[in-house]
Write a protein that holds these residues in place. Structure first.
Motif, PDB file in Angstrom:
ATOM      1  N   VAL A  94       0.845  -1.201   0.000  1.00 23.97           N
ATOM      2  CA  VAL A  94       0.000   0.000   0.000  1.00 23.97           C
ATOM      3  C   VAL A  94       0.879   1.249   0.000  1.00 23.97           C
ATOM      4  CG1 VAL A  94      -1.619   1.351   1.402  1.00 23.97           C
ATOM      5  CG2 VAL A  94      -2.021  -1.096   1.033  1.00 23.97           C
ATOM      6  N   LYS A  95       1.925   1.243   0.810  1.00 21.64           N
ATOM      7  CA  LYS A  95       2.841   2.390   0.841  1.00 21.64           C
ATOM      8  C   LYS A  95       3.521   2.589  -0.507  1.00 21.64           C
ATOM      9  CE  LYS A  95       3.821   1.852   5.749  1.00 21.64           C
ATOM     10  NZ  LYS A  95       4.830   1.434   6.738  1.00 21.64           N
ATOM     11  N   ILE A  96       3.937   1.508  -1.142  1.00 22.85           N
ATOM     12  CA  ILE A  96       4.578   1.599  -2.461  1.00 22.85           C
ATOM     13  C   ILE A  96       3.613   2.188  -3.483  1.00 22.85           C
ATOM     14  CG2 ILE A  96       5.487   0.232  -4.392  1.00 22.85           C
ATOM     15  CD1 ILE A  96       6.718  -1.655  -2.257  1.00 22.85           C
ATOM     16  N   ARG A  97       2.378   1.718  -3.491  1.00 22.69           N
ATOM     17  CA  ARG A  97       1.395   2.227  -4.449  1.00 22.69           C
ATOM     18  C   ARG A  97       1.119   3.712  -4.221  1.00 22.69           C
ATOM     19  NH1 ARG A  97      -1.541  -1.844  -7.293  1.00 22.69           N
ATOM     20  NH2 ARG A  97      -0.921  -3.922  -6.588  1.00 22.69           N
ATOM     21  N   GLU A  98       1.053   4.118  -2.945  1.00 22.61           N
ATOM     22  CA  GLU A  98       0.828   5.531  -2.636  1.00 22.61           C
ATOM     23  C   GLU A  98       2.008   6.374  -3.114  1.00 22.61           C
ATOM     24  OE1 GLU A  98       0.177   5.372   1.576  1.00 22.61           O
ATOM     25  OE2 GLU A  98      -1.962   4.928   1.357  1.00 22.61           O
ATOM     26  N   ALA A  99       3.224   5.878  -2.899  1.00 21.73           N
ATOM     27  CA  ALA A  99       4.413   6.613  -3.326  1.00 21.73           C
ATOM     28  C   ALA A  99       4.477   6.695  -4.851  1.00 21.73           C
ATOM     29  CB  ALA A  99       5.671   5.956  -2.761  1.00 21.73           C
ATOM     30  N   LEU A 100       4.122   5.616  -5.534  1.00 22.71           N
ATOM     31  CA  LEU A 100       4.091   5.647  -7.000  1.00 22.71           C
ATOM     32  C   LEU A 100       3.067   6.666  -7.500  1.00 22.71           C
ATOM     33  CD1 LEU A 100       4.309   1.819  -7.777  1.00 22.71           C
ATOM     34  CD2 LEU A 100       6.034   3.549  -8.369  1.00 22.71           C
ATOM     35  N   ALA A 101       1.893   6.675  -6.862  1.00 24.51           N
ATOM     36  CA  ALA A 101       0.846   7.629  -7.252  1.00 24.51           C
ATOM     37  C   ALA A 101       1.288   9.073  -6.998  1.00 24.51           C
ATOM     38  CB  ALA A 101      -0.449   7.326  -6.499  1.00 24.51           C
ATOM     39  N   ALA A 102       2.160   9.262  -5.998  1.00 25.84           N
ATOM     40  CA  ALA A 102       2.660  10.603  -5.678  1.00 25.84           C
ATOM     41  C   ALA A 102       3.812  11.027  -6.580  1.00 25.84           C
ATOM     42  CB  ALA A 102       3.092  10.664  -4.216  1.00 25.84           C
ATOM     43  N   GLY A 103       4.259  10.115  -7.465  1.00 27.96           N
ATOM     44  CA  GLY A 103       5.289  10.482  -8.422  1.00 27.96           C
ATOM     45  C   GLY A 103       6.640   9.829  -8.225  1.00 27.96           C
ATOM     46  N   ASP A 104       6.839   9.067  -7.170  1.00 27.96           N
ATOM     47  CA  ASP A 104       8.112   8.372  -6.994  1.00 27.96           C
ATOM     48  C   ASP A 104       8.276   7.318  -8.090  1.00 27.96           C
ATOM     49  OD1 ASP A 104       8.403   9.868  -4.703  1.00 27.96           O
ATOM     50  OD2 ASP A 104       8.329   8.166  -3.311  1.00 27.96           O
TER      51      ASP A 104
END
Length: 116
Positions: A94-104
């Motif tokens: 979930v943290k990875i998906r959130e970070a990807l969505a934020a542009g990481d």
């Protein structure tokens, strides 16, 4: 929930799904099996051909997770530990998906969170 793992073919998949009977098999077939099978026992250990080992033993009380891609059998004595680890990995995902969505980038996420 109960269901069936079949080391062979099944038919009438639509009917099984309509009646919410979870059956996971090696393949679907149109061949009728009446007269060629019978129930000889239940709640006994069985061995099925495995994907990462030659045979997998499934015992009553084991936890089986299955979908159209395959099945995983978790022996009863490991269920608690495996579910705890699955929850930990899911939280990381979930943290990875959130970070990807934020542009990481994916490489940034893997460096930060590790592989899931």
């Amino acid at each position: 929930m109960w269901g069936a793992l079949v080391d062979g073919g099944v038919r009438d998949v639509r009917w099984l799904n309509e009646h919410e009977i979870p059956v996971f098999a090696r393949y679907h077939t149109s061949v009728q099996s009446i007269g060629r099978w019978k129930v000889t026992s239940y709640q006994e250990s069985v061995s099925l051909r495995g994907a990462t080992s030659t045979w997998v033993t499934v015992d009553p009380g084991d936890f089986v997770v299955a979908d159209e891609d395959g099945a995983v059998v978790i022996p009863q004595q490991y269920i608690g530990r495996v579910l705890e680890e699955a929850e930990r990995l899911t939280a990381t995902e979930v943290k990875i998906r959130e970070a990807l969505a934020a542009g990481d980038s994916l490489s940034e996420c893997l460096a930060k969170f590790g592989h899931v």
